[in-house]
Design a protein around this motif. Structure first.
Motif, short mmCIF file in Angstrom:
data_model
loop_
_atom_site.label_atom_id
_atom_site.label_comp_id
_atom_site.label_asym_id
_atom_site.label_seq_id
_atom_site.Cartn_x
_atom_site.Cartn_y
_atom_site.Cartn_z
N PRO A 21 0.82 -1.22 0.00
CA PRO A 21 0.00 0.00 0.00
C PRO A 21 0.85 1.27 0.00
CG PRO A 21 -0.73 -1.50 1.71
CD PRO A 21 0.52 -2.07 1.15
N PHE A 22 2.00 1.23 0.68
CA PHE A 22 2.90 2.37 0.68
C PHE A 22 3.40 2.67 -0.72
CE2 PHE A 22 7.22 4.03 0.90
CZ PHE A 22 7.03 5.17 1.66
N LEU A 23 3.80 1.63 -1.44
CA LEU A 23 4.29 1.77 -2.80
C LEU A 23 3.23 2.37 -3.71
CD1 LEU A 23 6.51 1.13 -4.93
CD2 LEU A 23 5.40 -1.07 -5.22
N ILE A 24 2.02 1.86 -3.63
CA ILE A 24 0.93 2.35 -4.48
C ILE A 24 0.59 3.80 -4.13
CG2 ILE A 24 -1.51 2.03 -5.07
CD1 ILE A 24 -1.00 -1.01 -4.64
N SER A 25 0.47 4.10 -2.84
CA SER A 25 0.07 5.46 -2.46
C SER A 25 1.14 6.49 -2.80
CB SER A 25 -0.26 5.52 -0.97
OG SER A 25 0.88 5.25 -0.20
N ILE A 26 2.41 6.17 -2.60
CA ILE A 26 3.46 7.14 -2.92
C ILE A 26 3.60 7.31 -4.44
CG2 ILE A 26 5.50 5.65 -2.99
CD1 ILE A 26 6.90 7.77 -1.26
N THR A 27 3.33 6.26 -5.19
CA THR A 27 3.37 6.36 -6.65
C THR A 27 2.25 7.26 -7.16
OG1 THR A 27 4.31 4.14 -6.78
CG2 THR A 27 3.36 5.03 -8.78
N ILE A 28 1.07 7.10 -6.61
CA ILE A 28 -0.07 7.92 -7.04
C ILE A 28 0.12 9.37 -6.60
CG2 ILE A 28 -2.54 8.33 -6.67
CD1 ILE A 28 -2.84 5.25 -6.49
N THR A 29 0.53 9.57 -5.35
CA THR A 29 0.64 10.93 -4.81
C THR A 29 1.69 11.76 -5.52
OG1 THR A 29 -0.04 10.13 -2.64
CG2 THR A 29 1.05 12.26 -2.71
N THR A 46 12.54 6.12 1.18
CA THR A 46 11.43 6.65 1.95
C THR A 46 10.82 5.57 2.83
OG1 THR A 46 10.94 8.23 0.19
CG2 THR A 46 9.21 7.86 1.81
N PHE A 47 10.64 4.37 2.30
CA PHE A 47 10.11 3.26 3.10
C PHE A 47 11.10 2.87 4.19
CE2 PHE A 47 8.92 -1.26 3.79
CZ PHE A 47 7.62 -1.03 4.23
N GLY A 48 12.38 2.93 3.90
CA GLY A 48 13.40 2.64 4.91
C GLY A 48 13.35 3.63 6.06
N TYR A 49 13.21 4.92 5.74
CA TYR A 49 13.06 5.93 6.79
C TYR A 49 11.80 5.69 7.61
CZ TYR A 49 16.83 8.73 4.77
OH TYR A 49 18.04 9.17 4.32
N PHE A 50 10.72 5.32 6.92
CA PHE A 50 9.47 5.01 7.61
C PHE A 50 9.68 3.87 8.59
CE2 PHE A 50 5.84 2.07 7.66
CZ PHE A 50 4.93 2.85 8.35
N LEU A 51 10.33 2.80 8.16
CA LEU A 51 10.57 1.66 9.05
C LEU A 51 11.48 2.03 10.21
CD1 LEU A 51 11.00 -1.35 6.58
CD2 LEU A 51 9.06 -0.82 8.04
N LEU A 52 12.47 2.85 9.96
CA LEU A 52 13.38 3.29 11.02
C LEU A 52 12.63 4.09 12.09
CD1 LEU A 52 16.33 3.51 12.04
CD2 LEU A 52 16.45 5.65 10.74
N ILE A 53 11.84 5.05 11.65
CA ILE A 53 11.07 5.87 12.59
C ILE A 53 10.05 5.02 13.32
CG2 ILE A 53 9.43 7.79 12.74
CD1 ILE A 53 11.02 9.02 10.34
N PHE A 54 9.39 4.12 12.62
CA PHE A 54 8.41 3.23 13.23
C PHE A 54 9.08 2.32 14.25
CE2 PHE A 54 5.57 -0.55 13.09
CZ PHE A 54 4.41 0.07 13.53
#
Length: 82
Positions: A21-29, A46-54
């Motif tokens: 879902p992250f891939l699809i939403s960032i591609t559309i946005t 971007t997904f790596g930063y998301f996982l790090l912060i999470f």
């Protein structure tokens, strides 16, 4: 060992479930092109930063509950019959 293998499989499935879902939403946005390598690197970082912060957030929550649990157990020892 089987317990760890099951845990790894579940975590892998959760990561894949989060990434799609992250891939699809960032591609559309942002209108990124999945065939362009630079855009794929942007998405991956971007997904790596998301996982790090999470992960940091989960670590803080884990430490909070561990600390509260230790304090509660310490207080409960006072009220146990001897």
């Amino acid at each position: 060992m089987e317990k760890n293998k099951d845990l790894i499989q579940i975590l892998t499935l959760v990561l894949i479930g989060m990434f799609i879902p992250f891939l699809i939403s960032i591609t559309i946005t942002y209108g990124l092109d999945l065939t362009n390598m630079d855009d794929l690197i942007k998405i991956g970082s971007t997904f790596g930063y998301f996982l790090l912060i999470f992960g940091i957030e989960l670590l803080i929550v884990y430490l909070y509950f561990t600390t509260i649990n230790k304090m509660a157990n310490k207080n409960m020892e006072k009220y146990k019959p001897k």
